[in-house]
Design an enzyme around this catalytic site. Structure first.
Site, PDB file in Angstrom:
ATOM      1  N   CYS A   1       0.831  -1.212   0.000  1.00 55.42           N
ATOM      2  CA  CYS A   1       0.000   0.000   0.000  1.00 55.42           C
ATOM      3  C   CYS A   1       0.865   1.262   0.000  1.00 55.42           C
ATOM      4  O   CYS A   1       1.752   1.414   0.839  1.00 55.42           O
ATOM      5  CB  CYS A   1      -0.901  -0.015   1.226  1.00 55.42           C
ATOM      6  SG  CYS A   1      -1.858   1.491   1.421  1.00 55.42           S
TER       7      CYS A   1
ATOM      8  N   GLN B   1     -20.992  -8.140  10.493  1.00 51.50           N
ATOM      9  CA  GLN B   1     -19.534  -8.234  10.378  1.00 51.50           C
ATOM     10  C   GLN B   1     -19.080  -7.747   9.002  1.00 51.50           C
ATOM     11  O   GLN B   1     -19.771  -7.966   8.012  1.00 51.50           O
ATOM     12  CB  GLN B   1     -19.085  -9.689  10.578  1.00 51.50           C
ATOM     13  CG  GLN B   1     -19.474 -10.284  11.920  1.00 51.50           C
ATOM     14  CD  GLN B   1     -18.576  -9.827  13.058  1.00 51.50           C
ATOM     15  OE1 GLN B   1     -17.626  -9.078  12.864  1.00 51.50           O
ATOM     16  NE2 GLN B   1     -18.885 -10.266  14.261  1.00 51.50           N
TER      17      GLN B   1
ATOM     18  N   TYR C   1     -26.850  -8.919  22.246  1.00 57.00           N
ATOM     19  CA  TYR C   1     -26.247  -8.100  21.171  1.00 57.00           C
ATOM     20  C   TYR C   1     -26.480  -8.798  19.830  1.00 57.00           C
ATOM     21  O   TYR C   1     -25.564  -9.060  19.073  1.00 57.00           O
ATOM     22  CB  TYR C   1     -24.735  -7.908  21.378  1.00 57.00           C
ATOM     23  CG  TYR C   1     -24.310  -7.494  22.782  1.00 57.00           C
ATOM     24  CD1 TYR C   1     -24.278  -6.157  23.143  1.00 57.00           C
ATOM     25  CD2 TYR C   1     -23.921  -8.445  23.718  1.00 57.00           C
ATOM     26  CE1 TYR C   1     -23.862  -5.769  24.421  1.00 57.00           C
ATOM     27  CE2 TYR C   1     -23.517  -8.072  24.995  1.00 57.00           C
ATOM     28  CZ  TYR C   1     -23.492  -6.734  25.340  1.00 57.00           C
ATOM     29  OH  TYR C   1     -23.090  -6.362  26.594  1.00 57.00           O
TER      30      TYR C   1
ATOM     31  N   ASP D   1     -31.040  -5.917  20.910  1.00 55.56           N
ATOM     32  CA  ASP D   1     -30.021  -5.029  20.355  1.00 55.56           C
ATOM     33  C   ASP D   1     -30.504  -3.598  20.591  1.00 55.56           C
ATOM     34  O   ASP D   1     -31.709  -3.358  20.673  1.00 55.56           O
ATOM     35  CB  ASP D   1     -29.839  -5.287  18.854  1.00 55.56           C
ATOM     36  CG  ASP D   1     -28.517  -4.744  18.322  1.00 55.56           C
ATOM     37  OD1 ASP D   1     -27.577  -5.533  18.165  1.00 55.56           O
ATOM     38  OD2 ASP D   1     -28.418  -3.521  18.093  1.00 55.56           O
TER      39      ASP D   1
ATOM     40  N   CYS E   1     -14.394  -9.027  20.064  1.00 54.69           N
ATOM     41  CA  CYS E   1     -13.607  -8.295  19.060  1.00 54.69           C
ATOM     42  C   CYS E   1     -12.522  -7.460  19.735  1.00 54.69           C
ATOM     43  O   CYS E   1     -11.911  -6.607  19.118  1.00 54.69           O
ATOM     44  CB  CYS E   1     -14.509  -7.420  18.193  1.00 54.69           C
ATOM     45  SG  CYS E   1     -15.436  -6.188  19.126  1.00 54.69           S
TER      46      CYS E   1
END
Length: 450
Positions: A73, A283, A312, A333, A408
């Site tokens: 990159c 996701q 969630y 949620d 996460c």
């Protein structure tokens, strides 16, 4: 501490830190060097001195790691969206195993030294995997640009060809920028100008359907933009506008309006199809989501008598994998659109044993228990902040027999395991590389009541 800013020092890099930086010791002082790799000998310059550590800028590498590669990159260092592109991919996966070990060693949940930490599941082709982008917009030198803020700043780095971003979403955002310029649509800045502040583009991998949200701080005229964009890209099925009038760094405001097209796009995971509203969470790496959810399904041994809570729950995706195998699934949620999608998705799949409610897990679950509902199994997939204290205490009070924690953030996972490991045995932790070339990973934790 005998170090000062601008001082140049030699350093041996002993390990990698949680943000992908190299870590070494200079006369017993901890030194963090972004861009340096484990095993390297470097020369660096101190940029900041804190009470018990310093940060430094990499100047030269005296002894190079065999795992060092040249990032493909062109704006890698300037952008900061990726942190590990200079590290060979197989070594990135080893680093992610180590991330979990580091977090456990810091928080020390009961029995952590004996946890089975399974090798991180990587991707065969770890590029162009991000099916969703959220780019900020600003006017730079008289023209509109979109991209990411350089780390720790509000300086926009224009991103026109991101190597981890899905090609189609990148082409669409580039075209949106051209049209914002052409139609002279007002662009936001922090000081005084109201207008467009963020562009979100999401592509459903299995159906090739795309939705777009324009986030603005005031009503703007988008007729020409919508007409041109939908003519250029037949994959676009939804264009929405979200009004965010706050001065905070929150990306979205409360109010979302569909400007053009259908309310949702369709995506598939495992063996079921579901609808996604523009604001609903899903996701961002479709290929690895398949791997992640497969791991969650494998980790939770359910029976036909079980009642399952999917905390969630988003649009219901993980819970649907179990709905045909259990007595009931309940989810919640905080985003109303996600719950609306979850209800429609469950109905479309013919599930009559599901129930969804808008609100916070830490408020809803205790109320369900007070009303007499009992869960035998629990899935939690919390945001980066981890489990809320109130939810943790609810879990520890009612103690469902089995649980899967999808994380996460390794730090908040390890912190939460300090409490959970008092009641639950941590059978294993399986991490999944959801974000190649970054210092983040997802993990599935199998827990059973002791």
């Amino acid at each position: 501490m005998n170090l000062h800013v601008k001082q140049r020092i030699p350093l041996k890099i002993k390990r990698m830190g949680i943000n992908g930086e190299g870590i070494g010791f200079y006369k017993k002082t901890l030194v963090f060097v972004p861009g340096a790799l484990k095993g390297e000998e470097v020369f660096c310059q101190v940029t900041a001195v804190q009470r018990n550590f310093v940060t430094a800028r990499l100047l030269t590498i005296q002894k190079k790691s065999k795992a060092r590669v040249t990032p493909a990159c062109a704006i890698y260092e300037e952008c900061g969206g990726c942190q590990l592109m200079h590290l060979r991919y197989d070594k990135q996966l080893e680093f992610k195993d180590d991330l979990i070990r580091q977090a456990l060693a810091k928080f020390k949940p009961e029995g952590y030294a004996d946890y089975e930490i399974r090798p991180t599941l990587g991707m065969a082709h770890p590029l162009h995997y991000r099916a969703k982008l959220q780019f900020q917009t600003r006017t730079v030198g008289g023209s509109v640009q979109a991209g990411l803020f350089a780390q720790g700043s509000h300086r926009l780095v224009s991103v026109k060809d991101c190597l981890v971003q899905d090609d189609l979403t990148q082409k669409i955002v580039n075209r949106v920028v051209d049209l914002l310029d052409r139609y002279k649509i007002p662009i936001y800045n922090e000081r005084k100008i109201a207008g467009v502040r963020t562009i979100m583009v999401r592509r459903a991998e299995k159906t090739d359907q795309v939705q777009l949200i324009i986030v603005t701080s005031k009503a703007v005229r988008l007729t020409g933009l919508v007409k041109d964009l939908t003519a250029d890209f037949p994959q676009i099925k939804t264009i929405a506008v979200n009004y965010n009038r706050s001065k905070s760094s929150e990306i979205y405001g409360e109010e979302t309006e569909i400007l053009w097209g259908q309310d949702t796009i369709a995506e598939e995971v495992l063996d079921y199809r579901f609808a996604l509203s523009p604001r609903a969470f899903y996701q961002l790496n479709p290929q690895q989501t398949e791997a992640l959810y497969s791991q969650a399904v494998a980790a939770l041994d359910v029976t036909a008598k079980d009642h399952l809570i999917d905390a969630y729950c988003g649009v219901g995706t993980i819970g649907f994998a179990f709905a045909g195998k259990v007595k009931s699934v309940r989810g919640m949620d905080i985003i109303p659109e996600a719950i609306s999608d979850a209800k429609k998705n469950a109905s479309a799949m013919g599930f009559e044993n599901t129930y969804y409610e808008t609100g916070k897990a830490e408020e809803i679950i205790p109320r369900w228990y007070a009303e007499g509902y009992r869960a035998d199994a629990l899935i939690v997939d919390p945001p980066r902040t981890g489990l809320d204290d109130q939810l943790l205490s609810t879990i520890l009070t009612y103690q469902p027999e089995k649980m899967v924690y999808v994380s996460c953030n390794t730090s908040t996972l390890a912190r939460d395991l300090v409490h959970l490991a008092k009641v639950y045995q941590v059978v294993y932790i399986q991490s999944v590389d959801m974000f190649p070339h970054t210092a983040r990973t997802e993990a599935v934790v199998k827990l059973v009541k002791k």
